[in-house]
Write a protein that holds these residues in place. Structure first.
Motif, PDB file in Angstrom:
ATOM      1  N   ILE A  64      49.290  25.927  47.378  1.00 40.86           N
ATOM      2  CA  ILE A  64      47.975  25.705  46.787  1.00 40.86           C
ATOM      3  C   ILE A  64      46.922  25.862  47.872  1.00 40.86           C
ATOM      4  N   PHE A  65      45.976  26.767  47.650  1.00 39.19           N
ATOM      5  CA  PHE A  65      44.832  26.941  48.545  1.00 39.19           C
ATOM      6  C   PHE A  65      43.599  26.452  47.807  1.00 39.19           C
ATOM      7  N   ILE A  66      42.859  25.537  48.410  1.00 42.44           N
ATOM      8  CA  ILE A  66      41.684  24.956  47.753  1.00 42.44           C
ATOM      9  C   ILE A  66      40.417  25.362  48.504  1.00 42.44           C
ATOM     10  N   GLY A  67      39.529  26.065  47.797  1.00 44.62           N
ATOM     11  CA  GLY A  67      38.225  26.405  48.343  1.00 44.62           C
ATOM     12  C   GLY A  67      38.274  27.101  49.688  1.00 44.62           C
ATOM     13  N   SER A  68      37.606  26.546  50.664  1.00 43.56           N
ATOM     14  CA  SER A  68      37.461  27.178  51.974  1.00 43.56           C
ATOM     15  C   SER A  68      38.738  27.150  52.803  1.00 43.56           C
ATOM     16  N   GLU A  69      39.836  26.617  52.265  1.00 47.65           N
ATOM     17  CA  GLU A  69      41.111  26.695  52.980  1.00 47.65           C
ATOM     18  C   GLU A  69      41.556  28.146  53.137  1.00 47.65           C
ATOM     19  N   ASN A  70      41.034  29.023  52.297  1.00 46.31           N
ATOM     20  CA  ASN A  70      41.239  30.455  52.527  1.00 46.31           C
ATOM     21  C   ASN A  70      39.875  31.129  52.582  1.00 46.31           C
ATOM     22  N   ARG A  71      39.720  32.009  53.554  1.00 49.86           N
ATOM     23  CA  ARG A  71      38.409  32.602  53.803  1.00 49.86           C
ATOM     24  C   ARG A  71      37.952  33.505  52.662  1.00 49.86           C
ATOM     25  N   LEU A  72      38.897  34.139  51.984  1.00 46.92           N
ATOM     26  CA  LEU A  72      38.525  35.082  50.934  1.00 46.92           C
ATOM     27  C   LEU A  72      37.707  34.414  49.840  1.00 46.92           C
ATOM     28  N   PHE A  73      38.126  33.204  49.412  1.00 45.80           N
ATOM     29  CA  PHE A  73      37.452  32.536  48.302  1.00 45.80           C
ATOM     30  C   PHE A  73      36.578  31.375  48.761  1.00 45.80           C
ATOM     31  N   VAL A  76      30.663  32.270  40.112  1.00 45.54           N
ATOM     32  CA  VAL A  76      31.588  33.060  39.303  1.00 45.54           C
ATOM     33  C   VAL A  76      31.466  34.542  39.644  1.00 45.54           C
ATOM     34  N   ARG A  77      30.237  35.013  39.840  1.00 42.46           N
ATOM     35  CA  ARG A  77      30.056  36.416  40.218  1.00 42.46           C
ATOM     36  C   ARG A  77      30.731  36.693  41.553  1.00 42.46           C
ATOM     37  N   SER A  78      30.628  35.747  42.485  1.00 44.82           N
ATOM     38  CA  SER A  78      31.281  35.908  43.782  1.00 44.82           C
ATOM     39  C   SER A  78      32.793  35.954  43.632  1.00 44.82           C
ATOM     40  N   LEU A  79      33.333  35.100  42.743  1.00 45.40           N
ATOM     41  CA  LEU A  79      34.775  35.075  42.524  1.00 45.40           C
ATOM     42  C   LEU A  79      35.255  36.390  41.926  1.00 45.40           C
ATOM     43  N   ILE A  80      34.544  36.914  40.942  1.00 46.71           N
ATOM     44  CA  ILE A  80      34.945  38.176  40.313  1.00 46.71           C
ATOM     45  C   ILE A  80      34.875  39.318  41.322  1.00 46.71           C
ATOM     46  N   ASP A  81      33.856  39.301  42.176  1.00 46.31           N
ATOM     47  CA  ASP A  81      33.782  40.312  43.237  1.00 46.31           C
ATOM     48  C   ASP A  81      34.983  40.213  44.165  1.00 46.31           C
ATOM     49  N   ASP A  82      35.385  38.973  44.491  1.00 44.21           N
ATOM     50  CA  ASP A  82      36.554  38.780  45.358  1.00 44.21           C
ATOM     51  C   ASP A  82      37.816  39.343  44.702  1.00 44.21           C
ATOM     52  N   LEU A  83      37.953  39.146  43.402  1.00 43.05           N
ATOM     53  CA  LEU A  83      39.134  39.633  42.700  1.00 43.05           C
ATOM     54  C   LEU A  83      39.200  41.154  42.689  1.00 43.05           C
ATOM     55  N   GLU A  84      38.042  41.806  42.779  1.00 41.62           N
ATOM     56  CA  GLU A  84      38.026  43.265  42.819  1.00 41.62           C
ATOM     57  C   GLU A  84      38.559  43.789  44.151  1.00 41.62           C
ATOM     58  N   LEU A 131      46.277  37.676  50.821  1.00 39.00           N
ATOM     59  CA  LEU A 131      46.329  36.226  50.628  1.00 39.00           C
ATOM     60  C   LEU A 131      47.627  35.826  49.940  1.00 39.00           C
ATOM     61  N   LEU A 132      47.967  36.506  48.863  1.00 44.58           N
ATOM     62  CA  LEU A 132      49.206  36.193  48.153  1.00 44.58           C
ATOM     63  C   LEU A 132      50.408  36.415  49.052  1.00 44.58           C
ATOM     64  N   ASP A 133      50.328  37.452  49.875  1.00 46.10           N
ATOM     65  CA  ASP A 133      51.456  37.776  50.748  1.00 46.10           C
ATOM     66  C   ASP A 133      51.762  36.634  51.711  1.00 46.10           C
ATOM     67  N   SER A 134      50.740  35.831  52.030  1.00 42.47           N
ATOM     68  CA  SER A 134      50.951  34.711  52.947  1.00 42.47           C
ATOM     69  C   SER A 134      51.811  33.623  52.330  1.00 42.47           C
ATOM     70  N   ALA A 135      52.040  33.712  51.012  1.00 39.05           N
ATOM     71  CA  ALA A 135      52.885  32.724  50.328  1.00 39.05           C
ATOM     72  C   ALA A 135      54.313  33.230  50.137  1.00 39.05           C
ATOM     73  N   GLY A 176      34.221  29.101  46.259  1.00 42.62           N
ATOM     74  CA  GLY A 176      34.764  27.766  46.070  1.00 42.62           C
ATOM     75  C   GLY A 176      35.882  27.740  45.054  1.00 42.62           C
ATOM     76  N   SER A 177      36.799  28.667  45.181  1.00 41.77           N
ATOM     77  CA  SER A 177      37.873  28.805  44.199  1.00 41.77           C
ATOM     78  C   SER A 177      39.212  28.355  44.766  1.00 41.77           C
ATOM     79  N   SER A 178      40.141  28.099  43.872  1.00 41.89           N
ATOM     80  CA  SER A 178      41.485  27.691  44.271  1.00 41.89           C
ATOM     81  C   SER A 178      42.498  28.754  43.883  1.00 41.89           C
ATOM     82  N   VAL A 179      43.587  28.798  44.648  1.00 39.36           N
ATOM     83  CA  VAL A 179      44.676  29.734  44.388  1.00 39.36           C
ATOM     84  C   VAL A 179      45.979  28.942  44.342  1.00 39.36           C
ATOM     85  N   ILE A 180      46.746  29.139  43.294  1.00 36.96           N
ATOM     86  CA  ILE A 180      48.083  28.559  43.183  1.00 36.96           C
ATOM     87  C   ILE A 180      49.051  29.731  43.179  1.00 36.96           C
TER      88      ILE A 180
END
Length: 347
Positions: free
Chosen positions: A286-295, A258-266, A274-278, A299-303
């Motif tokens: 839908i990006f799941i875990g390591s499908e995107n390097r940022l997260f 979770v700390r890693s995810l919050i750091d990524d969001l900063e 990443l969003l621009d790629s959509a 181990g997070s997902s992006v919709i």
């Protein structure tokens, strides 16, 4: 290892796999053979279920976090489920009405964008993100105000009443009259143009020796335009709401992730990229875990879904960022509907 097509799984394996994934998405816990046998939805002995779970693990669809803890889906398993097995739960009429009402309550588009990120956070119990449309407003006025010997404040006023303030480093000894000369020169050439249009016109005049500026003011204008143009193109404008949702009770068991995810969001520049790629996606991505390097580490997902103006042009992207156990069946159609609802408000 690439996961097999869902059609290659036997009916028995497909059902057990579906139950494991749905159980994990619901409570974040692995599911074992005894629990599967006890719920009555699988008419098999625990030993037979264990055999199927072992086969699914060999295929790379399930993993056992601990020796006796049961199984949970891998990223490949989640991808197979999302692409081939998930049955989306379309928003109800009531949910649609609530989303549209919350968006309509806000006047300026900036406030509607803020409301959108909050809505996305609420419906997903994760973080809601909205990438603000790239704006290049038509300008009516510009002022240069000296703050000290090395800095000036640039005030850009748009025809729509918007105001942007930016800092500009100036050469030591720059006089107030030089700042005023540069201000008058630029303002006289704005004439309803965007900043990029004005920059091209002024740049051409300076290059061709057509400007009536002295050398100091000419340098001030040239450096200023270069900085403002670069700033406008590189500065990501991202609204993030709901980071606190990521700190639920389950997160305490995995605080480093979770700390890693919050750091990524900063890192808003990377999130914006990443969003621009959509932007060109025809539907929600839908990006799941390591499908995107940022997260990958968290181990997070992006919709994510692009939103369009009334003429159908993509003007931005919105979405949800959270743990891989997001309720995809519910969140995906809600993100899609929110994008379409926001698009109706954008001229």
């Amino acid at each position: 290892m690439a996961s097999p097509p869902v059609t290659e799984l036997t009916d028995r394996a497909r059902e057990i796999f579906r139950l494991v994934v749905e159980g994990y998405l619901e409570n974040g816990l692995p599911l074992g053979s005894k629990a599967l046998a006890a719920n009555g939805r699988v008419n098999l002995s625990p030993a037979s279920i264990r055999s199927v779970l072992s086969d699914l693990e060999t295929l790379g669809l399930l993993a056992a976090p601990h020796t006796s803890a049961g199984r949970m889906p891998t990223e490949s398993g989640l991808r197979l489920f999302v692409d081939g097995m998930m049955q989306v739960a379309e928003p109800t009429l009531e949910e649609r009405a609530v989303i549209e009402q919350r968006l309509a309550e806000h006047g300026p588009i900036e406030q509607a964008l803020e409301a959108t990120s909050a809505i996305l956070s609420d419906i997903s119990a994760a973080a809601g993100v909205v990438m603000v449309p790239r704006r290049d407003p038509h300008l009516s006025q510009m002022n240069l105000v000296r703050l000290d010997e090395r800095r000036a404040l640039v005030v850009l006023v748009g025809e729509d009443g918007s105001v942007e303030n930016r800092l500009l480093e100036i050469a030591e000894g720059t006089s107030i009259s030089e700042l005023q000369q540069a201000t008058n020169y630029i303002t006289s050439r704005l004439g309803g143009r965007t900043l990029s249009e004005a920059a091209r016109l002024i740049g051409a005049e300076i290059s061709n020796g057509q400007s009536a500026l002295d050398e100091a003011s000419r340098d001030l204008v040239a450096r200023g335009l270069a900085i403002w143009s670069r700033d406008a193109s590189q500065r990501p404008v991202l609204i993030v709401r709901g980071q606190a949702n990521l700190l639920d009770d389950d997160a305490l068991n995995d605080i480093e992730r979770v700390r890693s995810l919050i750091d990524d969001l900063e890192n808003k520049q990377s999130v914006s990229s990443l969003l621009d790629s959509a932007r060109e996606a025809k539907s929600t991505r839908i990006f799941i875990g390591s499908e995107n390097r940022l997260f990958a580490l968290s181990g997070s997902s992006v919709i994510a879904s692009p939103y369009r103006d009334r003429e159908g042009r993509v003007v931005g992207v919105l979405g949800v960022i959270g743990p891989t156990r997001l309720n995809y069946a519910r969140v995906v159609p809600m993100v899609d509907f929110t994008a379409r609802s926001l698009g109706k408000l954008i001229g």
